[in-house]
Write an enzyme that holds these catalytic residues in place. Structure first.
Site, PDB file in Angstrom:
ATOM      1  N   LEU A  86       0.862  -1.173   0.000  1.00  0.00           N
ATOM      2  CA  LEU A  86       0.000   0.000   0.000  1.00  0.00           C
ATOM      3  C   LEU A  86       0.900   1.225   0.000  1.00  0.00           C
ATOM      4  O   LEU A  86       2.016   1.184   0.522  1.00  0.00           O
ATOM      5  CB  LEU A  86      -0.890   0.029   1.254  1.00  0.00           C
ATOM      6  CG  LEU A  86      -1.906  -1.109   1.427  1.00  0.00           C
ATOM      7  CD1 LEU A  86      -2.599  -0.982   2.786  1.00  0.00           C
ATOM      8  CD2 LEU A  86      -2.945  -1.092   0.310  1.00  0.00           C
ATOM      9  N   ASP A  87       0.412   2.326  -0.579  1.00  0.00           N
ATOM     10  CA  ASP A  87       1.170   3.562  -0.529  1.00  0.00           C
ATOM     11  C   ASP A  87       1.420   3.946   0.928  1.00  0.00           C
ATOM     12  O   ASP A  87       0.630   3.613   1.823  1.00  0.00           O
ATOM     13  CB  ASP A  87       0.410   4.691  -1.216  1.00  0.00           C
ATOM     14  CG  ASP A  87       0.227   4.444  -2.706  1.00  0.00           C
ATOM     15  OD1 ASP A  87       1.042   3.692  -3.280  1.00  0.00           O
ATOM     16  OD2 ASP A  87      -0.726   4.997  -3.287  1.00  0.00           O
ATOM     17  N   LYS A  88       2.482   4.692   1.155  1.00  0.00           N
ATOM     18  CA  LYS A  88       2.854   5.101   2.514  1.00  0.00           C
ATOM     19  C   LYS A  88       1.672   5.699   3.268  1.00  0.00           C
ATOM     20  O   LYS A  88       1.421   5.358   4.426  1.00  0.00           O
ATOM     21  CB  LYS A  88       3.999   6.107   2.454  1.00  0.00           C
ATOM     22  CG  LYS A  88       4.400   6.674   3.804  1.00  0.00           C
ATOM     23  CD  LYS A  88       5.487   7.728   3.658  1.00  0.00           C
ATOM     24  CE  LYS A  88       5.824   8.361   5.006  1.00  0.00           C
ATOM     25  NZ  LYS A  88       6.840   9.426   4.884  1.00  0.00           N
TER      26      LYS A  88
END
Length: 326
Positions: free
Chosen positions: A144-146
């Protein structure tokens, strides 16, 4: 393109590329490397032009130049320190871990960030992670994106890693997200089918394209509509980098708080109450949460489904929207 450590690639400069800066050329050639990271590789001596180490990222290429890019060897695993970070674990057995990742946490080390990642926390939590992901991504099957919160599955064995990866490739895994978006989609349900590629103008961004890039499909349903905002459920058919964020921007409804894809400033402009402005200021990220993950357990064959409640920062935005509506 995913790059392997120690990989060396040679590019031959053609007439139309004459005069292009070295770092800009490499950004376009590699597609998924940031300009900052490539500049560091150049300064560290990992790029040569016509057999000589390139001294400056600003070097103007010439017709006929031969550019060689070599990725350095990975940092040894023992340099990625285990960190005793509290993890929200939803399920764990001898084969895999399912957890709810907090917003603000990188999944794995990248671009010289080797602390504070999920991998650091996992190394402290267990010692039997799959090695397929490499020394910097042990056990990592997807990410997942940060600044996106929500559910991830991590493999403990190579067999499970391969089996889960195969399910992702076949699009048989169920992935549902919740997003607070700017504006209200005209249709309450729909499908966004638009190919995605890295933007040539800004290498941090992805963009929709017509004739190249990767096939990407996102299904959406509007769950709640508020003045100038909506709560949307999204189901991924494919899983491309920044897919949901790019697709929602593509249809004119960027994720609220998304600084890269236009949702941050638009949400601030559209916020019409003090409570909503305050909630958006405290959000400090895109309002996107991976709420549900379903897959077949590679070892037991059991159909598993996990869900994670909406995090507090997104809930505060919804509370402000609901108060304003009432």
């Amino acid at each position: 393109m995913a790059w392997m450590q120690n990989e060396t690639t040679v590019y031959h400069i053609e007439k139309e590329q004459h005069g292009t800066r070295l770092d800009r050329f490499l950004m376009r050639a590699t597609e998924d490397m940031s300009r900052t990271h490539l500049q560091r590789l150049i300064r560290d001596g990992n790029v040569t032009v016509n057999g000589k180490v390139a001294k400056q990222p600003s070097y103007a290429l010439r017709d006929g130049d031969a550019v060689r890019l070599t990725f350095p060897p990975p940092r040894p695993l023992d340099t990625i320190a285990p960190e005793n970070t509290v993890l929200d674990i939803l399920h764990e057995d001898s084969h895999l871990i399912v957890l709810n990742k907090a917003a603000g946490m990188l999944v794995h080390p990248a671009n010289d960030v080797y602390t504070g990642t999920l991998v650091n926390a996992l190394l402290a939590h267990c010692t039997d992670l799959s090695g397929i992901g490499g020394v910097e991504r042990p056990g990592i099957v997807h990410r997942l994106d940060k600044d996106t919160s929500g559910i991830l599955v991590v493999a403990k064995t190579d067999v499970v890693h391969r089996e889960l990866s195969a399910q992702f490739e076949k699009h048989s895994i169920t992935r549902q997200y919740l997003a607070i978006v700017c504006g209200i989609p005209a249709e309450t349900t729909g499908t966004i089918d638009a190919r995605i590629a890295r933007s040539r103008r800004d290498r941090r961004r992805m963009t929709t394209v017509e004739n190249h890039g990767r096939h990407a499909v996102t299904h959406y349903e509007v769950l709640e509509a508020y003045p100038k905002f909506a709560l949307v459920q999204l189901t991924l058919e494919t899983g491309r980098l920044h897919q949901i964020r790019v697709h929602l921007q593509h249809i004119g409804h960027p994720v609220a708080g998304d600084a890269i894809y236009g949702g941050e400033q638009r949400a601030i402009n559209d916020a019409d109450t003090g409570a909503l402005k305050q909630a958006l200021a405290q959000l400090k990220r895109q309002a996107l949460h991976a709420r549900l993950l379903g897959f077949v357990h590679p070892t037991t064959g059991e159909n598993l489904t996990f869900s994670a409640p909406m995090p507090k920062d997104m809930q505060q935005v919804l509370d402000a929207l609901q108060t304003n509506q009432n």
